[in-house]
Design a protein around this motif. Structure first.
Motif, PDB file in Angstrom:
ATOM      1  N   GLU A  27       7.547 -15.934 -24.930  1.00  0.00           N
ATOM      2  CA  GLU A  27       8.918 -16.026 -24.510  1.00  0.00           C
ATOM      3  C   GLU A  27       9.522 -14.771 -25.190  1.00  0.00           C
ATOM      4  O   GLU A  27      10.360 -13.856 -24.963  1.00  0.00           O
ATOM      5  CB  GLU A  27       9.974 -17.311 -24.939  1.00  0.00           C
ATOM      6  CG  GLU A  27      11.460 -17.009 -24.518  1.00  0.00           C
ATOM      7  CD  GLU A  27      11.963 -18.366 -25.009  1.00  0.00           C
ATOM      8  OE1 GLU A  27      13.358 -18.177 -24.799  1.00  0.00           O
ATOM      9  OE2 GLU A  27      11.567 -19.261 -25.218  1.00  0.00           O
ATOM     10  N   ASP A  58      13.094 -17.575 -15.258  1.00  0.00           N
ATOM     11  CA  ASP A  58      14.306 -17.814 -16.032  1.00  0.00           C
ATOM     12  C   ASP A  58      14.722 -18.904 -16.868  1.00  0.00           C
ATOM     13  O   ASP A  58      15.515 -19.112 -17.817  1.00  0.00           O
ATOM     14  CB  ASP A  58      15.563 -17.239 -15.092  1.00  0.00           C
ATOM     15  CG  ASP A  58      16.857 -17.017 -15.763  1.00  0.00           C
ATOM     16  OD1 ASP A  58      16.872 -16.039 -16.969  1.00  0.00           O
ATOM     17  OD2 ASP A  58      17.779 -17.600 -15.499  1.00  0.00           O
ATOM     18  N   LYS A  59      14.245 -20.178 -16.074  1.00  0.00           N
ATOM     19  CA  LYS A  59      14.404 -21.519 -16.953  1.00  0.00           C
ATOM     20  C   LYS A  59      13.791 -21.634 -17.940  1.00  0.00           C
ATOM     21  O   LYS A  59      13.869 -22.374 -19.053  1.00  0.00           O
ATOM     22  CB  LYS A  59      14.289 -22.500 -15.962  1.00  0.00           C
ATOM     23  CG  LYS A  59      15.195 -22.604 -14.673  1.00  0.00           C
ATOM     24  CD  LYS A  59      16.832 -22.710 -14.968  1.00  0.00           C
ATOM     25  CE  LYS A  59      17.514 -22.642 -13.708  1.00  0.00           C
ATOM     26  NZ  LYS A  59      18.905 -22.872 -14.036  1.00  0.00           N
ATOM     27  N   ILE A  60      12.639 -21.141 -18.153  1.00  0.00           N
ATOM     28  CA  ILE A  60      11.648 -20.968 -19.434  1.00  0.00           C
ATOM     29  C   ILE A  60      11.966 -19.906 -20.287  1.00  0.00           C
ATOM     30  O   ILE A  60      12.093 -20.261 -21.622  1.00  0.00           O
ATOM     31  CB  ILE A  60      10.138 -21.019 -18.828  1.00  0.00           C
ATOM     32  CG1 ILE A  60       9.968 -22.167 -17.675  1.00  0.00           C
ATOM     33  CG2 ILE A  60       9.213 -21.074 -19.981  1.00  0.00           C
ATOM     34  CD1 ILE A  60       8.505 -22.057 -17.023  1.00  0.00           C
ATOM     35  N   SER A  76      11.669 -15.019 -12.152  1.00  0.00           N
ATOM     36  CA  SER A  76      11.182 -16.356 -11.510  1.00  0.00           C
ATOM     37  C   SER A  76      11.308 -17.341 -12.748  1.00  0.00           C
ATOM     38  O   SER A  76      11.140 -18.543 -12.379  1.00  0.00           O
ATOM     39  CB  SER A  76      10.205 -16.349 -10.702  1.00  0.00           C
ATOM     40  OG  SER A  76       8.969 -15.756 -11.353  1.00  0.00           O
ATOM     41  N   LYS A 110      14.572 -17.742 -21.495  1.00  0.00           N
ATOM     42  CA  LYS A 110      16.239 -17.690 -21.293  1.00  0.00           C
ATOM     43  C   LYS A 110      16.567 -16.427 -21.319  1.00  0.00           C
ATOM     44  O   LYS A 110      16.079 -15.678 -22.103  1.00  0.00           O
ATOM     45  CB  LYS A 110      16.640 -18.590 -22.484  1.00  0.00           C
ATOM     46  CG  LYS A 110      16.150 -19.970 -22.513  1.00  0.00           C
ATOM     47  CD  LYS A 110      16.493 -20.918 -21.295  1.00  0.00           C
ATOM     48  CE  LYS A 110      16.111 -22.324 -21.595  1.00  0.00           C
ATOM     49  NZ  LYS A 110      16.643 -22.807 -20.454  1.00  0.00           N
ATOM     50  N   GLU A 111      17.607 -16.032 -20.483  1.00  0.00           N
ATOM     51  CA  GLU A 111      17.989 -15.022 -20.232  1.00  0.00           C
ATOM     52  C   GLU A 111      17.196 -13.855 -19.760  1.00  0.00           C
ATOM     53  O   GLU A 111      17.841 -12.455 -19.446  1.00  0.00           O
ATOM     54  CB  GLU A 111      18.549 -14.153 -21.506  1.00  0.00           C
ATOM     55  CG  GLU A 111      19.702 -15.116 -22.248  1.00  0.00           C
ATOM     56  CD  GLU A 111      20.690 -14.483 -23.401  1.00  0.00           C
ATOM     57  OE1 GLU A 111      20.198 -13.278 -23.732  1.00  0.00           O
ATOM     58  OE2 GLU A 111      21.283 -15.162 -24.185  1.00  0.00           O
ATOM     59  N   ARG A 126      16.420 -13.413 -16.425  1.00  0.00           N
ATOM     60  CA  ARG A 126      17.101 -12.722 -15.212  1.00  0.00           C
ATOM     61  C   ARG A 126      18.306 -11.743 -15.659  1.00  0.00           C
ATOM     62  O   ARG A 126      18.517 -10.711 -14.744  1.00  0.00           O
ATOM     63  CB  ARG A 126      17.851 -13.899 -14.506  1.00  0.00           C
ATOM     64  CG  ARG A 126      17.921 -13.397 -13.065  1.00  0.00           C
ATOM     65  CD  ARG A 126      18.639 -14.507 -12.012  1.00  0.00           C
ATOM     66  NE  ARG A 126      17.452 -15.428 -11.852  1.00  0.00           N
ATOM     67  CZ  ARG A 126      16.508 -15.262 -10.928  1.00  0.00           C
ATOM     68  NH1 ARG A 126      16.570 -14.069 -10.148  1.00  0.00           N
ATOM     69  NH2 ARG A 126      15.546 -15.997 -10.599  1.00  0.00           N
TER      70      ARG A 126
END
Length: 204
Positions: free
Chosen positions: A112, A162-164, A160, A166-167, A169
């Motif tokens: 990340e 984005d939930k993992i 795709s 964060k930010e 997108r």
């Protein structure tokens, strides 16, 4: 019926959480130095003070290694912002030095942190392109822009996740605008230079 065991458990949990909270606050406070060092290194790169930039990045690297050894894995997510800055600074320096962008394994950061750091690096490349345009280094500006655009395209699929990540997108949306604005500025400067060259030839 009794709450004796529950009270004992809650008391232990409370003490444990207090300790975790203190550790979290200490970590956030101490990692600010890493973020500051990386920010200063980026400023040094833009000023073409590569030696100073590299030294600051090395200092940040040592601090990161220190905190990784000391913290509980449950608190690792609070290292993400400083790792992100470290990735951004390290990658930007590598690009300016015409070296390969380092892998996340070589930087020893979380996936990340790596993605977010590279997303931020796009903005620094944009500034570098503008600096080169301003100083008349059009060919270098083109090369940097090509790499900037390629980096953006390589990162685009991470929208795709984005939930993992964060930010991801939001940063990609910002980077898309930066790429398009930089393309426009570079194209205009190229055309302007071509016009100047044409006028010079006519006068000759």
């Amino acid at each position: 019926m009794s709450l004796k065991d529950a009270k004992t458990s809650l008391s232990k949990i409370s003490k444990s959480l207090e300790k975790t909270q203190e550790s979290r606050e200490d970590l956030i406070k101490n990692t600010r130095q890493i973020i500051t060092l990386c920010s200063e290194s980026i400023i040094s790169i833009h000023r073409n003070d590569i030696k100073s930039a590299a030294a600051k990045i090395q200092s940040a690297k040592r601090l990161l290694e220190k905190f990784r050894k000391e913290i509980d894995q449950g608190l690792y997510r609070y290292l993400i912002p400083s790792e992100q800055e470290f990735v951004e600074a390290s990658s930007f320096l590598a690009i300016i030095q015409n070296k390969p962008v380092p892998s996340f394994e070589s930087l020893k950061v979380k996936e990340e942190s790596y993605v977010l750091g590279l997303l931020d690096c796009v903005g620094e490349l944009r500034r570098n392109v503008y600096d080169k345009i301003r100083t008349g280094k059009l060919e270098e500006a083109k090369k940097t822009f090509d790499l900037m655009e390629d980096l953006y395209l390589q990162l685009y699929p991470f929208a795709s996740f984005d939930k993992i990540v964060k930010e991801a997108r939001r940063k990609l949306d910002v980077d898309r605008i930066l790429v398009e604005e930089t393309r426009t500025a570079l194209t205009e400067e190229i055309r302007r230079q071509e016009l100047i060259d044409t006028i010079k030839k006519i006068k000759e």
